[in-house]
Design a protein around this motif. Structure first.
Motif, PDB file in Angstrom:
ATOM      1  N   ARG A  64     -46.942 -32.765  85.493  1.00 58.98           N
ATOM      2  CA  ARG A  64     -45.975 -33.644  86.754  1.00 58.98           C
ATOM      3  C   ARG A  64     -44.339 -34.362  85.774  1.00 58.98           C
ATOM      4  O   ARG A  64     -44.685 -34.991  85.699  1.00 58.98           O
ATOM      5  N   ALA A  65     -45.242 -34.286  84.325  1.00 60.61           N
ATOM      6  CA  ALA A  65     -44.306 -35.182  83.300  1.00 60.61           C
ATOM      7  C   ALA A  65     -42.964 -35.569  84.320  1.00 60.61           C
ATOM      8  O   ALA A  65     -41.753 -36.073  84.140  1.00 60.61           O
ATOM      9  N   ASP A  66     -42.781 -34.152  83.712  1.00 56.23           N
ATOM     10  CA  ASP A  66     -41.289 -33.502  84.052  1.00 56.23           C
ATOM     11  C   ASP A  66     -40.631 -34.189  85.089  1.00 56.23           C
ATOM     12  O   ASP A  66     -39.752 -34.683  85.436  1.00 56.23           O
ATOM     13  N   TRP A  67     -41.377 -33.667  86.596  1.00 54.38           N
ATOM     14  CA  TRP A  67     -40.889 -34.268  87.978  1.00 54.38           C
ATOM     15  C   TRP A  67     -40.769 -35.097  88.096  1.00 54.38           C
ATOM     16  O   TRP A  67     -39.836 -35.761  88.751  1.00 54.38           O
ATOM     17  N   LEU A  68     -41.904 -36.778  87.231  1.00 54.74           N
ATOM     18  CA  LEU A  68     -42.230 -37.801  87.198  1.00 54.74           C
ATOM     19  C   LEU A  68     -40.705 -38.202  86.845  1.00 54.74           C
ATOM     20  O   LEU A  68     -39.933 -39.864  86.902  1.00 54.74           O
ATOM     21  N   LYS A  69     -40.106 -37.713  85.808  1.00 51.63           N
ATOM     22  CA  LYS A  69     -39.058 -38.151  85.145  1.00 51.63           C
ATOM     23  C   LYS A  69     -37.559 -37.914  85.597  1.00 51.63           C
ATOM     24  O   LYS A  69     -36.592 -38.598  84.687  1.00 51.63           O
ATOM     25  N   SER A  70     -37.948 -37.117  86.485  1.00 51.08           N
ATOM     26  CA  SER A  70     -36.413 -36.556  86.892  1.00 51.08           C
ATOM     27  C   SER A  70     -35.462 -37.018  87.279  1.00 51.08           C
ATOM     28  O   SER A  70     -35.733 -37.649  87.916  1.00 51.08           O
ATOM     29  N   GLY A  96     -43.713 -44.986  81.264  1.00 54.60           N
ATOM     30  CA  GLY A  96     -42.667 -45.459  81.068  1.00 54.60           C
ATOM     31  C   GLY A  96     -42.019 -46.265  82.413  1.00 54.60           C
ATOM     32  O   GLY A  96     -40.657 -46.504  82.126  1.00 54.60           O
ATOM     33  N   LEU A  97     -42.488 -45.530  83.690  1.00 54.96           N
ATOM     34  CA  LEU A  97     -42.047 -45.948  84.819  1.00 54.96           C
ATOM     35  C   LEU A  97     -42.485 -47.404  85.296  1.00 54.96           C
ATOM     36  O   LEU A  97     -44.001 -47.764  85.099  1.00 54.96           O
ATOM     37  N   ARG A  98     -41.833 -47.878  85.973  1.00 50.65           N
ATOM     38  CA  ARG A  98     -42.114 -49.371  85.707  1.00 50.65           C
ATOM     39  C   ARG A  98     -43.226 -49.445  87.567  1.00 50.65           C
ATOM     40  O   ARG A  98     -41.909 -48.652  88.418  1.00 50.65           O
ATOM     41  N   VAL A  99     -43.779 -49.810  88.123  1.00 51.49           N
ATOM     42  CA  VAL A  99     -44.471 -49.849  89.493  1.00 51.49           C
ATOM     43  C   VAL A  99     -44.173 -51.504  89.599  1.00 51.49           C
ATOM     44  O   VAL A  99     -44.940 -52.089  89.428  1.00 51.49           O
ATOM     45  N   PRO A 100     -43.135 -51.459  90.823  1.00 47.14           N
ATOM     46  CA  PRO A 100     -42.596 -50.790  92.142  1.00 47.14           C
ATOM     47  C   PRO A 100     -40.954 -50.925  90.959  1.00 47.14           C
ATOM     48  O   PRO A 100     -40.446 -50.453  92.568  1.00 47.14           O
ATOM     49  N   GLU A 101     -40.418 -51.680  90.550  1.00 43.96           N
ATOM     50  CA  GLU A 101     -38.943 -51.420  90.301  1.00 43.96           C
ATOM     51  C   GLU A 101     -38.964 -50.134  90.152  1.00 43.96           C
ATOM     52  O   GLU A 101     -37.339 -50.136  90.635  1.00 43.96           O
ATOM     53  N   ASP A 102     -39.361 -49.054  89.082  1.00 44.41           N
ATOM     54  CA  ASP A 102     -38.754 -47.862  89.012  1.00 44.41           C
ATOM     55  C   ASP A 102     -39.167 -46.749  89.901  1.00 44.41           C
ATOM     56  O   ASP A 102     -38.703 -45.435  90.320  1.00 44.41           O
ATOM     57  N   LEU A 103     -40.864 -46.736  89.919  1.00 41.67           N
ATOM     58  CA  LEU A 103     -41.250 -45.741  91.452  1.00 41.67           C
ATOM     59  C   LEU A 103     -42.488 -46.781  92.767  1.00 41.67           C
ATOM     60  O   LEU A 103     -43.051 -47.507  91.737  1.00 41.67           O
ATOM     61  N   SER A 104     -42.012 -47.058  94.047  1.00 45.98           N
ATOM     62  CA  SER A 104     -42.850 -47.734  94.791  1.00 45.98           C
ATOM     63  C   SER A 104     -43.952 -46.512  94.917  1.00 45.98           C
ATOM     64  O   SER A 104     -43.627 -45.747  95.398  1.00 45.98           O
TER      65      SER A 104
END
Length: 176
Positions: A64-70, A96-104
């Motif tokens: 899922r890494a590619d999917w979550l970074k796409s 490196g995704l920030r919750v909630p700034e990049d992903l809620s």
């Protein structure tokens, strides 16, 4: 509860909201997903259901890494339960995704479920009422061995906005 959580994310401005689950044969999944799906369709959006049969973090992250970074990833995810929310939180941090700034992230949870420093967004299960109902069902069974099993009951959940969900990041909107 599924519609309540999804509507909150929609009100924040999310349009790419996925529903993440591994339990597909339990009535609670059907109820939660139906609420999510109805809220998405009412908003003119296509539901996005992600079913993971048995997520092991390391293998799941590789897949899922590619999917979550796409660029087309969801900006918000409704997780079936706190365990899945924690998996998603761990994956987001690893990538490196920030919750909630990049992903809620939002979920269905017990009141005691928490992440230190990050109050969770989601429906709060009515634990006390669930326990009382279970005790009544057990008492009925003890008093009358021929009593029929209790059918699943729909109960009113609470809601806490927490801090694991916020306005979506600026991304292209494809109304997934």
């Amino acid at each position: 509860a599924g519609s309540m959580v999804t509507r909150h994310l929609l009100q924040l401005g999310h349009t790419r909201i996925a529903y993440f689950v591994n339990v597909t044969d339990h009535y609670s999944d059907a109820e939660r997903y139906a609420g999510y799906e109805n809220a998405m369709r009412e908003a003119g959006l296509r539901p996005w259901r992600i079913v993971e049969p048995d997520p092991d973090f390391s293998s799941w992250l590789e897949q899922r890494a590619d999917w979550l970074k796409s660029a087309t990833r969801p900006t918000a995810i409704v997780a079936y339960d706190t365990g899945f929310l924690l998996l998603l939180l761990q994956a987001a941090c690893h990538l490196g995704l920030r919750v909630p700034e990049d992903l809620s992230l939002a979920t269905f949870r017990d009141r005691k479920d928490e992440v230190p420093g990050l109050p969770l967004c989601g429906a709060v299960l009515p634990e006390k009422e669930m326990g009382q109902m279970a005790v009544r069902a057990l008492q009925n069974k003890l008093c009358d061995d021929s009593a029929t099993p209790m059918s699943p009951q729909r109960m009113q959940c609470g809601f806490e906005a927490g801090r694991s969900a916020a306005h979506p990041p600026k991304v292209e909107d494809d109304k997934h």
